[in-house]
Design a protein around this motif. Structure first.
Motif, PDB file in Angstrom:
ATOM      1  N   VAL D 190     126.270  32.716  -8.072  1.00 42.62           N
ATOM      2  CA  VAL D 190     125.361  33.041  -9.181  1.00 42.62           C
ATOM      3  C   VAL D 190     124.291  31.995  -9.397  1.00 42.62           C
ATOM      4  CG1 VAL D 190     126.449  34.712 -10.671  1.00 42.62           C
ATOM      5  CG2 VAL D 190     127.270  32.348 -10.687  1.00 42.62           C
ATOM      6  N   THR D 191     124.675  30.727  -9.348  1.00 42.15           N
ATOM      7  CA  THR D 191     123.662  29.709  -9.639  1.00 42.15           C
ATOM      8  C   THR D 191     122.583  29.690  -8.562  1.00 42.15           C
ATOM      9  OG1 THR D 191     125.003  28.025  -8.555  1.00 42.15           O
ATOM     10  CG2 THR D 191     125.259  28.246 -10.920  1.00 42.15           C
ATOM     11  N   PRO D 262     131.618  45.319 -16.463  1.00 40.46           N
ATOM     12  CA  PRO D 262     132.103  44.488 -17.562  1.00 40.46           C
ATOM     13  C   PRO D 262     130.949  43.640 -18.102  1.00 40.46           C
ATOM     14  CG  PRO D 262     133.295  44.020 -15.506  1.00 40.46           C
ATOM     15  CD  PRO D 262     132.206  44.953 -15.169  1.00 40.46           C
ATOM     16  N   LYS D 263     130.798  43.650 -19.389  1.00 38.91           N
ATOM     17  CA  LYS D 263     129.681  42.901 -19.969  1.00 38.91           C
ATOM     18  C   LYS D 263     130.185  41.620 -20.607  1.00 38.91           C
ATOM     19  CE  LYS D 263     127.310  47.148 -20.858  1.00 38.91           C
ATOM     20  NZ  LYS D 263     128.462  47.743 -20.133  1.00 38.91           N
ATOM     21  N   LEU D 264     129.358  40.617 -20.528  1.00 40.20           N
ATOM     22  CA  LEU D 264     129.751  39.340 -21.103  1.00 40.20           C
ATOM     23  C   LEU D 264     129.893  39.439 -22.618  1.00 40.20           C
ATOM     24  CD1 LEU D 264     127.680  36.787 -19.035  1.00 40.20           C
ATOM     25  CD2 LEU D 264     130.149  37.103 -19.059  1.00 40.20           C
ATOM     26  N   PRO D 267     134.469  41.857 -25.694  1.00 41.80           N
ATOM     27  CA  PRO D 267     135.639  40.985 -25.744  1.00 41.80           C
ATOM     28  C   PRO D 267     136.553  41.257 -24.551  1.00 41.80           C
ATOM     29  CG  PRO D 267     135.858  42.774 -27.315  1.00 41.80           C
ATOM     30  CD  PRO D 267     134.474  42.875 -26.759  1.00 41.80           C
ATOM     31  N   PRO D 268     137.433  40.298 -24.261  1.00 42.43           N
ATOM     32  CA  PRO D 268     138.375  40.504 -23.149  1.00 42.43           C
ATOM     33  C   PRO D 268     139.209  41.752 -23.367  1.00 42.43           C
ATOM     34  CG  PRO D 268     138.428  38.235 -23.883  1.00 42.43           C
ATOM     35  CD  PRO D 268     137.556  38.966 -24.852  1.00 42.43           C
ATOM     36  N   HIS D 269     139.680  42.295 -22.254  1.00 38.45           N
ATOM     37  CA  HIS D 269     140.543  43.463 -22.228  1.00 38.45           C
ATOM     38  C   HIS D 269     139.877  44.706 -22.777  1.00 38.45           C
ATOM     39  CE1 HIS D 269     143.544  40.612 -21.068  1.00 38.45           C
ATOM     40  NE2 HIS D 269     143.420  39.946 -22.208  1.00 38.45           N
ATOM     41  N   THR D 270     138.541  44.706 -22.818  1.00 37.99           N
ATOM     42  CA  THR D 270     137.849  45.939 -23.170  1.00 37.99           C
ATOM     43  C   THR D 270     138.047  46.920 -22.028  1.00 37.99           C
ATOM     44  OG1 THR D 270     136.159  44.628 -24.234  1.00 37.99           O
ATOM     45  CG2 THR D 270     135.620  46.936 -23.775  1.00 37.99           C
TER      46      THR D 270
ATOM     47  N   LEU E 221     131.642  36.305 -13.540  1.00 37.80           N
ATOM     48  CA  LEU E 221     132.085  35.892 -14.873  1.00 37.80           C
ATOM     49  C   LEU E 221     132.403  37.067 -15.774  1.00 37.80           C
ATOM     50  CD1 LEU E 221     129.799  33.395 -14.082  1.00 37.80           C
ATOM     51  CD2 LEU E 221     131.146  32.564 -15.997  1.00 37.80           C
ATOM     52  N   GLY E 222     131.653  38.144 -15.597  1.00 40.37           N
ATOM     53  CA  GLY E 222     131.912  39.321 -16.408  1.00 40.37           C
ATOM     54  C   GLY E 222     133.298  39.869 -16.134  1.00 40.37           C
ATOM     55  N   LYS E 225     136.005  37.586 -17.522  1.00 35.41           N
ATOM     56  CA  LYS E 225     136.140  37.676 -18.972  1.00 35.41           C
ATOM     57  C   LYS E 225     136.891  38.936 -19.364  1.00 35.41           C
ATOM     58  CE  LYS E 225     133.863  37.755 -23.376  1.00 35.41           C
ATOM     59  NZ  LYS E 225     132.649  37.969 -24.138  1.00 35.41           N
ATOM     60  N   ASN E 226     136.574  40.016 -18.657  1.00 34.46           N
ATOM     61  CA  ASN E 226     137.184  41.284 -19.010  1.00 34.46           C
ATOM     62  C   ASN E 226     138.695  41.259 -18.892  1.00 34.46           C
ATOM     63  OD1 ASN E 226     138.140  44.191 -17.911  1.00 34.46           O
ATOM     64  ND2 ASN E 226     136.537  44.372 -19.474  1.00 34.46           N
ATOM     65  N   SER E 228     140.767  38.360 -18.637  1.00 33.90           N
ATOM     66  CA  SER E 228     141.525  37.136 -18.897  1.00 33.90           C
ATOM     67  C   SER E 228     141.816  36.888 -20.375  1.00 33.90           C
ATOM     68  CB  SER E 228     140.755  35.924 -18.371  1.00 33.90           C
ATOM     69  OG  SER E 228     140.361  36.148 -17.050  1.00 33.90           O
ATOM     70  N   ALA E 245     139.379  32.984 -23.306  1.00 32.48           N
ATOM     71  CA  ALA E 245     138.245  33.666 -22.713  1.00 32.48           C
ATOM     72  C   ALA E 245     137.098  33.847 -23.706  1.00 32.48           C
ATOM     73  CB  ALA E 245     138.689  35.001 -22.148  1.00 32.48           C
ATOM     74  N   GLU E 246     137.437  34.411 -24.815  1.00 29.32           N
ATOM     75  CA  GLU E 246     136.396  34.748 -25.778  1.00 29.32           C
ATOM     76  C   GLU E 246     135.559  33.522 -26.149  1.00 29.32           C
ATOM     77  OE1 GLU E 246     134.770  37.772 -28.085  1.00 29.32           O
ATOM     78  OE2 GLU E 246     136.885  38.031 -27.601  1.00 29.32           O
ATOM     79  N   TYR E 249     133.176  31.952 -23.450  1.00 30.73           N
ATOM     80  CA  TYR E 249     131.922  32.659 -23.231  1.00 30.73           C
ATOM     81  C   TYR E 249     130.993  32.535 -24.434  1.00 30.73           C
ATOM     82  CZ  TYR E 249     133.653  34.608 -18.909  1.00 30.73           C
ATOM     83  OH  TYR E 249     134.101  34.743 -17.643  1.00 30.73           O
ATOM     84  N   ALA E 259     125.671  26.402 -17.483  1.00 29.56           N
ATOM     85  CA  ALA E 259     124.724  26.766 -16.431  1.00 29.56           C
ATOM     86  C   ALA E 259     125.167  28.036 -15.736  1.00 29.56           C
ATOM     87  CB  ALA E 259     124.618  25.633 -15.416  1.00 29.56           C
ATOM     88  N   LEU E 260     126.433  28.131 -15.525  1.00 30.54           N
ATOM     89  CA  LEU E 260     126.982  29.300 -14.866  1.00 30.54           C
ATOM     90  C   LEU E 260     126.669  30.550 -15.674  1.00 30.54           C
ATOM     91  CD1 LEU E 260     128.586  29.188 -12.269  1.00 30.54           C
ATOM     92  CD2 LEU E 260     130.688  29.123 -13.593  1.00 30.54           C
ATOM     93  N   LEU E 261     126.929  30.437 -16.944  1.00 27.54           N
ATOM     94  CA  LEU E 261     126.692  31.587 -17.814  1.00 27.54           C
ATOM     95  C   LEU E 261     125.206  31.925 -17.868  1.00 27.54           C
ATOM     96  CD1 LEU E 261     129.253  30.998 -20.663  1.00 27.54           C
ATOM     97  CD2 LEU E 261     129.068  33.017 -19.201  1.00 27.54           C
ATOM     98  N   ASP E 262     124.401  30.904 -17.836  1.00 26.48           N
ATOM     99  CA  ASP E 262     122.954  31.144 -17.872  1.00 26.48           C
ATOM    100  C   ASP E 262     122.475  31.848 -16.626  1.00 26.48           C
ATOM    101  OD1 ASP E 262     122.577  30.140 -20.310  1.00 26.48           O
ATOM    102  OD2 ASP E 262     121.834  28.166 -19.674  1.00 26.48           O
TER     103      ASP E 262
END
Ligand SMILES: Nc1ncnc2c1ncn2[C@@H]1O[C@H](COP(=O)(O)OP(=O)(O)OP(=O)(O)O)[C@@H](O)[C@H]1O
Ligand SMILES: Nc1ncnc2c1ncn2[C@@H]1O[C@H](COP(=O)(O)OP(=O)(O)OP(=O)(O)O)[C@@H](O)[C@H]1O
Ligand SMILES: [Mg+2]
Ligand SMILES: [Mg+2]
Lengths: 295, 312, 513, 329, 328
Positions: D190-191, D262-264, D267-270, E221-222, E225-226, E228, E245-246, E249, E259-262
């Motif tokens: 990603v970076t 999955p969107k950032l 929340p988790p487990h959506t 990352l998405g 997050k979903n 974890s 997780a929450e 993020y 930076a990763l998130l950006d």
């Protein structure tokens, strides 16, 4: 639960991911089947040589010397009046046995060694590869001469010799394929599931390495048949008057002018058989997509 | 570092080969002493010669003795005609080396364009023709092929000599002419394997993304084939060539016989039949060394062809 | 057939000749190496022989001016030509010849052949006297340079024996050593100071050993070589009547002794120690058919040691081809001693021997005699043969300029138990044979010799250590522009015998273009 | 370049492969336009025909077994009817391409400087030295540090991001009017992806080229493009300016795609709204809409009849659906 | 120097507790790659631990070392109270069966030469469990759980299935032995976006149904997050940050996490103005020669002299949040 992807009929979920299967079945081609047919025919003839109404291949003077093909002698006779068809068919026995049995031998010994070396790696691998390299560096003919002169000239010994010579190359190929296969994730997965080495070799590695070795083995058999011919040509194969293709060619070469059939027929049989094996083997190798499966 | 480990491996291989030869010769029937003495084989003469050749010693002692003097560069002399082994080998080896070299140049000169073109148009008519032709030549055993070539080119058309050897130093043109048929016999045997290896690699390379990149840059097809794809496709070819060349030094025996070439193969066979074990031992060693050297050379060539295999 | 190679027109000086021989010679020191046919061809280009056979098979002086026996043939006097030198400048004198003779007498094997010699004495610069222990009427034939008779070759005394390099011969002959690459070629160049004025014609001669007969023929057809010799009837059959090559053979030569293809039987081994078995084998063998099949009917069928037409040939008691009789003999044997085991026949690994064996095996089988081959290589053949490590063996033997040269093969004195080397390789001991051999050696009159050798033949055909097959036809094939190879002129006039047992003399050879 | 003729105009492009399994309709009637100076994203899942489309535009497909129809007008000239020789002159010079995997897209046995220089020398008459100095400049401009040394290195000695920069430098070497970038960042982290996308966008703007960005990542398409075309089973099923597509997707597939990721912000487990089934086989497409079997709005007509690509009047928004999200407008 | 274990929970609570894990590989010429350098983590029963990081940062090596495939160079792996690193041979084999692994490449993790039915019943055959009937019944059960019809698929070979289906099959295979812990090494990276959601949902379902704990490795990352509960961020063989997780993020504490998130492309045209500078400059350093001190300092906008000399430890900056940064 797992929305909608449950497969209910083979047709729905089972459309092949790639068209490999169907292509495989169709794509072997006419020449492959011709080759396979010829080799099968020769094998069948050789296997049933004893049952066929053939003249004694060693019997001198069953016909006049140097006859051309006729109904009585399908391929004519040689300068001693021996029946050439009978000799070629009996010669096929020696050549084919030398070819197939020696490679079977090589596959068993070399295959096992290669498998163990490729699977265990480390010191075992070093020992096996060094030995194999030494065998490869050793002039095959000297080895053959030594074995044949030491153990005597018999079909068994010639077969043994060629088998011995084939051990090293087979071991190296199998080793390579094993290494390629042992690194795959399904092997890691099997180990995760608790499979022991023996089971992993038997269930995961061999099924993937065997096709590699087997598809190559036809080509190896072709090479072994030529090797027997070479030994016979040097007078180091079976004892006369037992015919073998190579011996017949060597014997008939000097009388090409009067009875060309003596050398030509075994040459033709040998050429076609070796060609057939090479071709069929190559085709099979292409089709088995060895690269994709083992590395 | 890499070269050092390889060299060590090679030394081990040579050690095993020479030990193996010794062991094998020890097992062989027939006895050099009687072969040498012939009619003169009185009891005391046998005893004397046996001691002279240290045949009364156990094998491993003899081997170590031989190894010791071999390492000092002394390969001994023929039991039979007392010619120093080193001289016998230096007479016969160049013949085989030249034969193999010419044959490989021939094989490659045919195989490379054929392989490249076959890969360029897989299953095209050139490809099919080439594969048929190379398979046919692959399937004619050398002893048949040699006889056939002699019959056609030497006996019938008188284009090339049927037998004999001229050294390059003496008369290059004649040397080439006299090596032509035997080299061709060997070359045709290698050809199929080379074409197949190159073709397969080349097809794989031509499917690679960087070839598409080159096409997308506007590189002409010929340049792609020869400049972009060939070099990285020649690794398998180098491997099989090395294996073939390595095996040919000892494997040209039949061809040497058919064409009456005084090569190392002939020397080997003669020394086997004459129980001339010291010469045989050296022949085997020389053959093994050339095999090992050629494979070693291949290892050195890989990094030149493909920078990814460069170490360090 | 008439020899076909004839010099048409006058010989021309210059040019080269490439001559293919049947195999490589082990070395060219006459006192160290036993020459085979190729060795003799090489040798007579480098060395001079003291004597030669003329076209009628008589011994004639060659390098020697004269060779004369006393009346009982117990003392032979050799007069040399003055002024001859070796290539290295050494004088070719009586002392040099003595050195050569003595060196050969010291040789384990060659010495055996020269057993009757008591002493050699130099009586003048060019005179050598050879004293015999017993009368030896055929001694001069040993000086003519044929297999079994290499005493005639004289090498420079400096190079003979232990000190010399067997692969760098120095003689006084027409050609001088240039180089020798083993198994490939021996090259010789003209001796500019050759004592025979105007000879040799060729600038250079190269010998190339090509053991395989077919390869040799091909080489000639392909133009690699200019001439070849062969002991294969196949060669005669192949080149007979062919345009573009000249062919000569020795089929019509009747004097001396031919090489005979035969089955030798080791009479000291069971079951061949039983005369009935040997008789059965002889009866079961159809030599006529053998000659027809294997030698294209070109080779004369043999029924004894001498060819029809030879003075020593006689109607002999040799069993005729008779399968029924063979069967009876076998039955008789088996009644008494149990089943006859298969006869082991030792052959060389050449296609020709394999074919020959197959044919003989077929013949014997018809008489109920089984056989099995034992293949040995050419190089081991001699060892197996002389050591008695065989039951039966197929081979060609006995070609000689004089029957006396074969004496050792038949005499009881040279027999030995199996396992020890013996020239009498069938190990057949027979007092009558010994007597006949002695008589043949000592007799000076033609009639006495004839009687002696006829007796020898008769005894052999009674005891049957040999099953005779046919005579080996030698041939010489050259390109048409090669002249002077056959019946070359002798130094003192007359013609030399051109081709015997494949041995030819290149001294007078020349190229027409 | 006149405004009337768009930089690239693809009309009814079809690319089929004749395989043992049957005809694979990889690109099945695609039309779109791209003005110079703009970025169009081709968005679609694996196997939807994105790569084939891009290569088909360049004429980079194998000759054998490929059936191609339609026209590809670059500045008004039809590339589809050009001979290989003519095409070759344009490739790299007028239209350049950046590939997905920088590991394999560079020739492993040639130094990177030479690979960049080769493009220049193929299309510009310059000396070797000139080409070398130009390639060094180019490599520097795409952000390769220590250029002089790097130019003499082989691809395997560079990191993935560096290699992709080299690819971009190569593409830009002859100042092309159009760059086709086929998933240029899929193989990257990603970076690094962020760096490369930024670089591409900056270069596009500076050189005012057209950019066709092929991607399967909605996020990538969202941030850097003017317009997005969504492909499904070899066809464009929806095309709209980027903002509009995200705001008012008409095609159920586009909608489902957006929902299944999955969107950032969630929340988790959506629980994700997965699209059932799997992408269609391109060999025997049925008569109807290719997405129908997976579509939650699918009706009888969808399976029978393929919907045409309709443009919403007054907009640049096109879609192909009988039952568009939010009704027809 | 250790990278800290402050973030670990009480030993008794954890299902899996990995401490001071070090994984090295020989890199030729006597050099070593330090793939994982002194990393500790734990997983509670029923918890999902997500691990994110860039390619080559050691995620897979860590996952594999946790099941001793191959055993780590040092460190301990305690599973259900037993230290696996002390076990050998048979005992290890028995204990390890309660941990299973799912791999990134769904196709190459299935033996192409075997039938899918055999592949899935193989674990039971290995452990000699049940007869053919029980095995089939169990296979039917797990196949059902992953949404495949046993009867329709058992006789076919892997290449006849799509990537998503292959991933289902390997999940089924992992479930057969009734594991407690599933280590998923990028299980969806090779899948299409539309199929990815199916597998993620499936994993959640399986977790609930079979009472599993998960270690979920991914670079997206998405996705992480979903799935974890807790997320660990890795950089060059080390952990930078561990947090629920929450929270991670919402408010990334470590500059790398930030930076990763950006850098994550967000499917929202309004999210970021085009043409802005990249979130992170520079390249991932070579694991052969990691930077001294803080490994991220070469690319870190906050780096100071201290970062080069002193290695930051994972410390709790807020309850439940652990960061290895001097400036957090
Ligand atoms: N040379 C070819 N021969 C046959 N079929 C092909 C060929 N190239 C591509 N295809 C097929 O065409 C279809 C489209 O492939 P394409 O590579 O364009 O997909 P993509 O959208 O780029 O996917 P990805 O995201 O995986 O790169 C696929 O079904 C593929 O199998
Ligand atoms: N078997 C191995 N031999 C040598 N080095 C290895 C081996 N496996 C991994 N490495 C190295 O260890 C480091 C960490 O690798 P690892 O595969 O664990 O990373 P990762 O985070 O899983 O990366 P990715 O996202 O690419 O899968 C890398 O530098 C890699 O090159
Ligand atoms: Mg693509
Ligand atoms: Mg990984």
């Amino acid at each position: 639960m797992a929305e909608g992807l449950s497969v209910t009929s083979p047709a729905a979920g089972g459309a092949p991911r790639k068209g490999r299967r169907t292509a495989r079945a169709r794509g072997l081609g006419v020449v492959f089947w011709l080759s396979a047919g010829w080799v099968t025919l020769v094998i069948a003839l050789a296997a049933t040589a004893g049952l066929l109404p053939l003249a004694d291949p060693a019997a001198v003077g069953v016909g006049d010397p140097g006859l051309g093909p006729s109904a009585a002698h399908l391929l004519g006779t040689d300068e001693l009046g021996r029946d050439l068809f009978s000799r070629v068919v009996h010669g096929a026995r020696i050549s084919l046995v030398a070819g197939f049995v020696s490679i079977t031998l090589g596959l068993v010994v070399g295959g096992t060694l290669g498998l163990i070396a490729g699977f265990r790696r480390g010191a075992t691998d070093t020992v096996v590869t060094t030995l194999a390299n030494s065998l490869l560096a050793f002039p095959a003919l000297v080895l053959a001469l030594a074995v044949v002169t030491f153990l005597g000239q018999s079909p068994q010994n010639v077969t043994l010799t060629i088998g011995l010579v084939s051990v090293a190359p087979i071991a190296m190929v199998v080793r390579g394929a094993t290494i390629g296969c042992a690194g795959r994730e399904y092997v890691v997965a099997a180990r995760m599931l608790g499979a022991k080495n023996r089971r992993i070799i038997l269930r995961e590695i061999i099924p993937n390495v065997a096709p590699v070795a087997l598809s190559l083995s036809l080509v190896w058999v072709a090479t072994a048949i030529v090797a027997e011919g070479s030994l016979a040509y040097l007078g180091l194969s079976v004892q006369p008057p037992t015919p073998s293709w190579g011996a017949m060619i060597a014997e008939g070469r000097n009388t090409l002018a009067e009875s060309p059939g003596t050398a030509l027929w075994p040459s033709l049989f040998m050429f076609l058989t070796v060609l057939g094996l090479n071709f069929a083997g190559d085709r099979l190798r292409d089709r088995l997509d060895v690269k994709g499966d083992a590395t | 570092m890499f070269i050092l480990t390889r060299a060590l491996q090679l030394a081990v291989v040579l050690f095993v080969v020479s030990a193996l030869t010794f062991l094998l010769l020890n097992l062989l029937p027939g006895d050099p002493v009687h072969a040498i003495l012939g009619l003169r084989a009185t009891e005391e003469a046998v005893a004397r010669l046996t001691a002279e050749l240290s045949l009364d010693q156990p094998v491993h002692i003899r081997y170590l003795e031989w190894l010791g003097s071999a390492l000092r560069g002394d390969l001994g002399s023929s039991y039979i005609n007392h010619v120093p082994t080193a001289q016998a080998i230096s007479e016969h080896l160049p013949v085989t080396l030249q034969l193999v070299a010419v044959s490989q140049v021939m094989a490659l000169a045919i195989a490379v364009p054929l392989g490249v073109y076959s890969a360029h148009r897989p299953n095209g008519w050139v490809d099919r023709l080439a594969s048929g032709f190379t398979f046919a030549t692959l399937s004619v055993p050398p002893f048949m092929l040699g006889v056939l070539l002699v019959f056609v080119f030497a006996v019938t058309f008188n284009v090339f000599p049927a037998t004999g050897y001229t050294s390059f130093a003496e008369d290059p043109a004649l040397a080439l002419r006299s090596l032509f048929l035997p080299a061709l016999t060997l070359a045709l045997g290698s050809l199929a394997v080379y074409v197949r290896a190159l073709r397969a690699d080349m097809i794989a390379t031509l499917r690679q993304d960087h070839v598409t990149t080159a096409r997308a840059k506007g590189v002409p097809a010929g340049t792609i084939l020869w400049r972009h794809a060939l070099r990285s496709s020649s690794l398998s070819l180098v491997t099989v060539v090395a294996l073939h060349v390595g095996a040919l030094t000892g494997g040209a025996i039949l061809v040497e016989q058919i064409f009456a070439l005084p090569g190392i193969g002939q020397l080997t066979v003669n020394s086997i039949f004459q129980h001339d074990y010291l010469v045989l031992q050296s022949c085997v060693l020389v053959i093994a060394v050339s095999y090992v050297l050629v494979t070693f050379l291949a290892d050195l060539i890989y990094p030149l062809l493909d920078p990814r295999t460069r170490h360090g | 057939a008439k020899p076909a190679v004839r010099a048409t027109g006058t010989p021309r000086r210059g040019g080269r000749l490439v001559f293919a021989t049947q195999g490589e010679a082990g070395g060219l020191d006459p006192a160290a190496t036993l020459f085979d046919r190729s060795g003799h061809v090489y040798a007579r280009a480098v060395f001079d022989r003291l004597a030669a056979l003329d076209a009628q098979g008589r011994v004639r002086p060659y390098a020697a001016r004269s060779i004369t026996p006393n009346r009982e043939a117990t003392r032979w006097t050799i007069e040399l030509r003055p002024g001859m030198t070796f290539h290295d400048g050494e004088p070719f004198d009586a002392a040099a010849v003595k050195t050569n003779f003595d060196a050969q007498r010291d040789h384990d094997f060659l010495g055996l052949l020269l057993g009757p010699i008591e002493a050699t004495r130099v009586t003048g610069e060019h005179t050598l006297v050879v004293e015999m222990k017993e009368p030896w009427s055929a001694f001069d034939s040993y000086l003519t340079g044929y297999p079994g008779a290499q005493l005639g070759y004289v090498a420079s005394p400096k190079t003979i024996g232990k000190g010399g390099d067997p692969r760098h011969p120095v003689g006084s002959g027409p050609f001088v050593f240039k180089e020798w690459q083993a198994d490939d070629h021996l090259t010789l160049t003209r001796n500019e100071r050759y004592w025979r004025r105007g000879l040799p014609y060729l600038d250079q001669v190269t010998f190339r050993p090509i053991p395989d007969p077919l390869a040799r023929e091909n080489a000639l057809r392909a133009g690699d070589i200019d001439a070849l010799h062969s002991q294969d009837a196949q060669t005669i059959a192949a080149f007979r009547g062919e345009q573009g090559f000249t062919l000569a053979d020795d089929l019509s030569t009747t004097f001396g002794q031919k090489d005979i293809t035969l089955v030798a039987l080791n009479v000291s081994r069971a079951p061949l120690n039983d005369l009935r078995v040997r008789q059965a084998l002889a009866c079961a063998t159809d030599a006529t058919k053998y000659s027809k099949v294997i030698d294209k009917g070109l080779a004369p069928v043999m029924d004894g040691l001498f060819q029809r037409g030879s003075p020593y040939h006689a109607g002999s008691p040799y069993p005729a081809y008779d399968v029924e009789r063979a069967k009876r003999l076998v039955a008789e044997y088996e009644r008494e001693r149990g089943p006859l085991p298969p006869i082991k026949v030792t052959i060389q690994t050449t296609p020709r021997d394999i074919t020959a064996f197959s044919l003989i095996q077929g013949m014997w089988r018809q008489a109920g005699i089984e056989s099995a081959p034992v293949q040995v290589s050419k190089d081991n053949f001699g060892e197996v043969l002389l050591g008695g490590g065989y039951e039966a063996v197929i081979g060609a033997f006995f070609g000689a300029g004089d029957p006396d040269q074969n004496a050792l093969y038949f005499s009881s004195g040279s027999a030995a138990p199996n396992g020890e080397p013996a020239l009498n390789f069938t190990r057949n001991r027979d007092k009558a044979i010994d007597a006949a051999l002695a008589e043949g050696r000592q007799a000076t009159g033609a009639a006495e010799r004839q009687a002696a050798y006829r007796a020898l033949n008769e005894r052999l055909n009674t005891a049957l250590p040999f099953v005779w097959l046919d005579a080996t036809p030698y041939s010489l094939v050259t390109r048409p522009d090669v002249g002077g190879l056959l019946e070359p002129a002798l130094p003192d006039g007359g013609r030399e015998l051109g081709l015997l047992r494949g041995v030819v003399n290149v001294t007078t050879a020349w190229r027409a273009r | 370049m006149t405004d009337q003729a768009p930089l690239l105009k693809v009309v009814g492009l079809k690319t089929y492969f004749d395989t043992p399994r049957g005809i694979v309709r990889a690109v099945d009637g695609v039309s779109f336009e791209l003005a110079g100076d703009r970025t169009l994203a081709i968005l679609g899942e694996s196997g939807s025909g994105k790569t084939v489309l891009a290569r088909s535009i360049m004429g980079l497909l194998p000759r054998k077994g490929v059936i191609r129809q339609g026209s590809v007008l670059y500045k008004g000239e039809d590339l589809a009817v050009m001979g290989e020789r003519e095409l070759r002159r344009r490739r790299g010079a007028d239209i350049a391409m950046v590939f997905q995997d920088p590991m394999t897209s560079l020739n492993p046995v040639h130094r990177i400087g030479r690979q960049v220089g080769e493009t220049i020398r193929l299309h510009r008459r310059v000396s070797r030295a000139e080409a070398r100095s130009r390639s060094v400049t180019l490599l520097r401009s795409v952000g390769i540090p220590d250029v002089e040394r790097r130019a003499r290195q082989y691809p395997h000695q560079l990191s993935g991001g560096m290699r992709q920069r080299v690819m971009i430098a190569m593409a830009l070497a002859c100042d092309p009017g159009l760059v086709l970038a086929d998933e240029p960042t899929t193989a990257l982290d990603v970076t690094v992806q962020d760096q490369i996308l930024t670089l591409l966008a900056a270069q596009r703007a500076r050189r005012s080229m057209g950019l066709l960005l092929v991607t399967h990542d909605l996020g990538v398409a969202a941030g850097r493009t003017d317009e997005i075309a969504v492909m499904y089973a070899g066809r464009i099923v929806e095309q709209a300016p980027t903002e509009r597509l995200f705001a008012a997707a008409k095609m159920p597939y586009t909608e489902a795609l957006m929902e299944s990721i999955p969107k950032l912000s969630d929340p988790p487990h959506t629980r994700l709204a997965a699209i059932p089934g799997r992408p269609p086989d391109l060999v025997n497409p049925g008569p109807g809409c290719a997405f129908a079997p997976r579509c939650r709005y699918s009706a009888a007509r969808c399976a029978r009849e393929a919907p045409p690509l309709r443009t919403i009047p007054g907009t640049r928004h096109r879609y192909a659906c009988w039952h568009p999200v939010g009704g027809e407008s | 120097m250790t990278a800290g274990t402050a973030h670990l929970r009480a030993p008794g609570e954890a299902l899996l507790r990995v401490e001071h894990l070090v994984v090295t590989f020989p890199a030729g010429r006597g050099r070593t790659v330090h793939a994982v350098s002194d990393v500790s983590f734990d997983v509670l029963p029923g918890e999902t631990l997500g691990i994110v990081g860039e390619s080559g940062c050691g995620k897979s090596s860590m996952g594999r070392a946790a099941v001793l495939m191959p055993p780590p160079a040092s460190g301990s792996v305690v599973f259900e109270g037993r230290d696996l690193t002390g076990l050998r041979g048979e005992e290890l084999r028995r204990t390890r069966r309660r941990i299973q692994m799912i791999f990134q490449d769904p196709i190459s993790s299935l033996n192409p030469r075997r039938r899918v039915g055999d592949i899935v019943t193989e674990p039971m055959a290995i452990w000699n469990e049940g007869g053919p009937r029980e095995r089939a019944a169990r296979a039917r059960e797990v196949f059902e759980a992953v949404g495949l019809d046993y009867d329709a698929v058992a006789g076919r070979r892997p290449h006849e299935f799509s990537g998503g289906q292959c991933q289902r099959i390997s999940i089924a295979r992992a479930l057969v032995l009734d594991p407690k812990l599933l280590i998923c090494d990028e299980p969806v990276s090779a899948l299409d976006v539309s199929v990815q959601a199916q597998i993620l949902n499936l994993l959640e379902d399986a977790k609930a149904r079979f009472g599993l704990s998960l270690v979920f490795i991914a670079h997206d990352l998405g996705v992480v997050k979903n799935v974890s509960d807790r997320v660990a961020v890795m950089y060059l063989g080390r952990l930078c940050e561990v947090a629920p997780a929450e929270e991670l993020y919402r408010a990334p504490a470590h500059p790398y996490t930030r930076a990763l998130l950006d850098a994550v492309p967000v499917p929202d045209p309004a999210a970021r103005p085009a043409g802005s500078d990249p979130a992170l400059a520079g390249e991932f350093p070579s694991p052969l020669a990691p930077p001294s001190g803080c490994r991220f300092r070469t690319r870190c906008p906050l780096a100071t002299g201290r970062c080069a000399t002193e290695e930051p430890q994972l410390r709790e900056v807020r309850p439940g949040r652990h960061v290895a940064c001097h400036h957090a």
